[in-house]
Write a protein that holds these residues in place. Structure first.
Motif, short mmCIF file in Angstrom:
data_model
loop_
_atom_site.label_atom_id
_atom_site.label_comp_id
_atom_site.label_asym_id
_atom_site.label_seq_id
_atom_site.Cartn_x
_atom_site.Cartn_y
_atom_site.Cartn_z
N LYS A 215 12.92 6.96 3.77
CA LYS A 215 13.65 8.31 3.73
C LYS A 215 13.31 8.87 5.37
N GLY A 216 13.32 8.03 6.18
CA GLY A 216 12.99 8.61 7.47
C GLY A 216 11.74 8.72 8.04
N ARG A 217 10.60 8.43 7.34
CA ARG A 217 9.34 8.71 7.67
C ARG A 217 8.60 7.55 7.49
N ILE A 218 7.43 7.41 8.37
CA ILE A 218 6.40 6.16 8.35
C ILE A 218 5.51 6.48 6.96
N VAL A 219 5.34 5.85 6.28
CA VAL A 219 4.62 5.80 4.97
C VAL A 219 3.35 5.00 5.07
N GLU A 220 3.54 3.95 5.70
CA GLU A 220 2.55 3.05 5.78
C GLU A 220 2.51 2.16 7.05
N MET A 221 1.32 1.78 7.17
CA MET A 221 1.21 0.77 8.58
C MET A 221 0.07 0.11 8.46
N GLY A 222 0.30 -1.27 9.10
CA GLY A 222 -1.07 -2.14 9.12
C GLY A 222 -0.60 -3.43 9.08
N THR A 223 -1.39 -4.56 8.80
CA THR A 223 -1.12 -5.91 8.79
C THR A 223 -0.48 -6.37 7.40
N HIS A 224 0.27 -7.62 7.38
CA HIS A 224 0.69 -8.05 6.14
C HIS A 224 -0.48 -8.20 5.24
N ALA A 225 -1.50 -8.57 5.26
CA ALA A 225 -2.73 -8.73 4.60
C ALA A 225 -3.23 -7.28 3.90
N GLU A 226 -3.33 -6.34 5.22
CA GLU A 226 -3.98 -4.90 4.76
C GLU A 226 -3.05 -4.16 3.97
N LEU A 227 -1.77 -4.54 4.11
CA LEU A 227 -0.65 -3.69 3.25
C LEU A 227 -0.57 -4.15 1.71
N LEU A 228 -0.70 -5.51 1.65
CA LEU A 228 -0.98 -6.07 0.41
C LEU A 228 -2.34 -5.45 -0.44
N ILE A 229 -3.19 -5.45 0.22
CA ILE A 229 -4.33 -5.06 -0.56
C ILE A 229 -4.09 -3.41 -0.98
N LYS A 230 -3.47 -2.55 -0.06
CA LYS A 230 -3.41 -1.39 -0.47
C LYS A 230 -2.40 -0.93 -1.81
N GLN A 231 -1.82 -2.08 -1.93
CA GLN A 231 -0.83 -1.97 -3.20
C GLN A 231 0.10 -0.80 -3.23
N GLY A 232 0.43 -0.36 -1.96
CA GLY A 232 1.37 0.45 -1.98
C GLY A 232 2.92 0.27 -1.83
N VAL A 233 3.85 0.95 -0.98
CA VAL A 233 5.28 0.73 -0.95
C VAL A 233 5.54 -0.56 -0.53
N TYR A 234 4.73 -1.12 0.49
CA TYR A 234 5.03 -2.29 1.00
C TYR A 234 4.85 -3.74 -0.01
N ALA A 235 3.61 -3.47 -0.46
CA ALA A 235 3.36 -4.34 -1.58
C ALA A 235 4.24 -4.55 -2.74
N LYS A 236 4.88 -3.48 -3.22
CA LYS A 236 5.93 -3.31 -4.14
C LYS A 236 7.13 -4.06 -3.72
N LEU A 237 7.52 -3.88 -2.42
CA LEU A 237 8.77 -4.58 -1.97
C LEU A 237 8.38 -6.00 -1.94
N TYR A 238 7.38 -6.21 -1.17
CA TYR A 238 7.05 -7.79 -1.15
C TYR A 238 6.76 -8.48 -2.40
N GLN A 239 6.25 -7.85 -3.49
CA GLN A 239 6.28 -8.60 -4.85
C GLN A 239 7.62 -8.59 -5.35
N GLY A 240 8.36 -7.69 -5.28
CA GLY A 240 9.94 -7.79 -5.98
C GLY A 240 10.58 -8.73 -5.17
N GLN A 241 10.58 -8.86 -3.99
CA GLN A 241 11.21 -10.06 -3.07
C GLN A 241 10.75 -11.21 -3.71
N VAL A 242 9.05 -11.37 -3.93
CA VAL A 242 8.93 -12.81 -4.45
C VAL A 242 9.36 -12.98 -5.77
N GLN A 243 9.22 -12.00 -6.76
CA GLN A 243 9.79 -12.15 -7.79
C GLN A 243 11.34 -12.55 -8.25
#
Length: 600
Positions: free
Chosen positions: A553-581
């Motif tokens: 929604k026009g804001r930066i909500v997370e920032m980091g490397t691929h591994a760091e964002l997956l560990i956070k289990q935040g927005v990026y992790a959900k997007l990534y897991q959804g694509q993998v699934q």
């Protein structure tokens, strides 16, 4: 804009050709003078030749008439050819100015104008302007002088009778002024209707495949017919108003002429006017019909041209892209190569102040040579953020710095010379392969560099199979190439530019798996030593980025490397897991289909 202002602005386009135009006006004046001279020759021809039987008059008149016709014919030829030359230059200059303006319009203007409307302005509207600037001027000068000369001769012969003609002049002026207002409004509507019809035509042509596959022929035909009928109705309305004014003026003129003929016949019976004088007067009045009719109808052409001029100048008066607040500091540094550092500081952006911001409170620093991936759902503002870097859109509030220089201070030529862009919508031109790779300021690039860029983009494999290799014409928008081939040419173009800032907006979206793997390898080479912004929906393509910026929604909500964002289990992790699934489900479905086929 008032009619007088519009017309004077149109005539300013003739100023560069004033000497040739002056000769044209002189030819028009000579041609106009021949009409009253012809009427004047009637009196000595009849009185001296037929009534008084004067031998000198009988011998001189045929030569004078032949000389007069010769002069008029030469003047007409010179005026027509000269005016066509001036008019064609005016049209060319107007179209050149319009095209130059279109090339400098900000992106917001293209969001508001459709391609069809812009095409209509450059083609249809400019041709209408020519009629107002040149054709009407010829009629006004030639026929006004002819009318003045004929009226002058009539007054000389019999001023009492000639006053009857002036009795109808106020009525004619009133009718012309009233019809002028009506025609101006109608012709403005015609410009809009023509633009709408052109827009529908352009959309149907560019989207012909979609129209066919979804059975949209009837829908598009109906849309075009409605728009075309609107143009037709307005054209008929114009002719109705114009024709009505001509009819009324002609009836007034004919009434005055009838009264004059009756009185002149009575005066001839009482020997107050000679036969030659009467015929000469009657001839002059008869010759008034044609120029008066043209002068009445010229208003129609003039209003059409002025309406078109209003449309053309409205576009020419649009604000162009602002170059740079401190551009004088960098004019000598057109070849300035930036390091590629980018800094967004509390940046906001909105397309329209009445709507909510598309980007909100963006703060981000990108170091030279760093690869940043912008990810998020559709509409999160990724592409908009990337488009602020080359200043396709201005920052609403906040600041954007390039190498610690406010982006608004840099000239556009300097800024954009340091940026290469490969977008999802590949733009190619109906030109050769080489011209599409070495486009714009790279046109003088050596063939060796073009070949090297094509090799890095893995484009040589299909270029070498083309009939003329690099000189093969690829068709409008690269229609003769596949989607993947078009994408690789766009990547080769970016490789050849060798800019320090690289924007990849879904750059590999049109490639198959094998081609994508090859291009990814070339992109890895390309990204070395460059600041790279990658926009991608497939998160597997951005896993190797130095940092991943997640937007929502026009804001930066997370920032980091691929591994760091997956560990956070935040927005990026959900997007990534959804694509993998989803990918796993697709593979599972393919397996089930294969098993089913095997059982069968």
């Amino acid at each position: 804009m008032q009619s007088q202002t519009l017309y004077l602005r149109l005539l300013s386009y003739i100023v560069p050709y004033w000497s040739r135009f002056a000769w044209v006006i002189l030819a028009i004046i000579i041609m106009a003078i021949t009409d009253p001279v012809l009427a004047a020759l009637i009196q000595p021809l009849l009185d001296g030749g037929f009534v008084n039987k004067d031998p000198a008059t009988i011998q001189a008149m045929p030569f004078l008439l032949m000389l007069l016709v010769l002069i008029k014919g030469l003047a007409m030829l010179a005026s027509q050819v000269g005016m066509t030359w001036v008019a064609s230059r005016l049209v060319m200059d107007l179209r050149t100015d319009l095209f130059r303006k279109i090339l400098t319009l900000p992106a917001t203007a293209f969001d508001n104008y459709s391609a069809g409307v812009l095409l209509s302005k450059v083609t249809y509207d400019v041709s209408r302007v020519m009629a107002a600037a040149t054709d009407t001027l010829v009629i006004l000068v030639r026929d006004s002088l002819a009318v003045i000369g004929l009226l002058g001769w009539m007054f000389y012969l019999n001023w009492q009778l000639s006053l009857i003609v002036f009795a109808v002049v106020p009525f004619i002026i009133g009718i012309v002024r009233f019809i002028s207002k009506q025609l101006r409004g109608i012709n403005l509507s015609i410009q809009e209707a023509m633009g709408e019809m052109t827009r529908i035509l352009e959309e149907a042509i560019s989207g012909h495949k979609l129209v066919k596959i979804f059975g949209g022929q009837h829908y598009e035909q109906t849309r075009f017919q409605v728009a075309s009928n609107q143009v037709r109705r307005l054209e008929v309305k114009t002719q109705m108003a114009s024709g009505l004014s001509v009819f009324i003026v002609q009836m007034l003129t004919a009434s005055a002429l009838g009264i004059i003929v009756y009185i002149a016949a009575y005066q001839s019976a009482t020997n107050n006017i000679t036969v030659g004088g009467f015929v000469s007067l009657f001839t002059a009045m008869g010759m008034l019909f044609a120029p008066v009719k043209r002068l009445t109808k010229v208003n129609d052409q003039l209003q059409q041209g002025l309406a078109a001029a209003h449309s053309v100048f409205a576009l020419l008066d649009q604000a162009s892209e602002t170059n740079g607040l401190c551009q004088h500091r960098y004019l000598e540094e057109k070849s300035l190569r930036l390091s590629g550092q980018l800094s967004f500081q509390q940046l906001y952006f909105t397309y329209d102040l009445s709507h909510r911001p598309i980007l909100q409170a963006i703060s981000l620093t990108i170091m030279p040579g760093e690869t940043i991936a912008l990810v998020g759902t559709s509409g999160s503002g990724k592409t908009t953020l990337a488009h602020l870097i080359p200043r396709f859109y201005p920052v609403s509030t906040g600041q954007l710095f390039v190498d610690d220089i406010d982006i608004n201070e840099l000239p556009l030529s300097v800024l954009r010379a340091n940026i290469a862009l490969v977008s999802q919508e590949v733009v190619l031109f109906n030109d050769s392969v080489a011209a599409n790779i070495a486009y714009g300021e790279m046109a003088a690039a050596p063939r060796e560099q073009i070949i090297a860029a094509a090799k890095l983009a893995y484009a040589m494999e299909f270029i070498e199979q083309m009939p003329n290799h690099f000189e093969t014409i690829i068709g409008e928008r690269g229609v003769k190439l596949s989607g993947g081939q078009r994408q690789r040419l766009a990547i080769a173009r970016a490789l050849l530019k060798n800019a320090p800032i690289l924007i990849l907006d879904e750059a590999t979206s049109a490639l198959d798996s094998q081609s994508e793997l090859q291009v990814q390898k070339s992109l890895e080479k390309l990204k070395r030593g460059r600041t790279t912004i990658i926009i991608a929906h497939r998160l597997s393509t951005v896993a190797k980025a130095d940092r991943i910026v997640v937007m929502e929604k026009g804001r930066i909500v997370e920032m980091g490397t691929h591994a760091e964002l997956l560990i956070k289990q935040g927005v990026y992790a959900k997007l990534y897991q959804g694509q993998v699934q989803n990918k796993g489900d697709e593979l599972s479905n393919i397996g089930k289909i294969s098993d089913h086929d095997a059982i069968k």
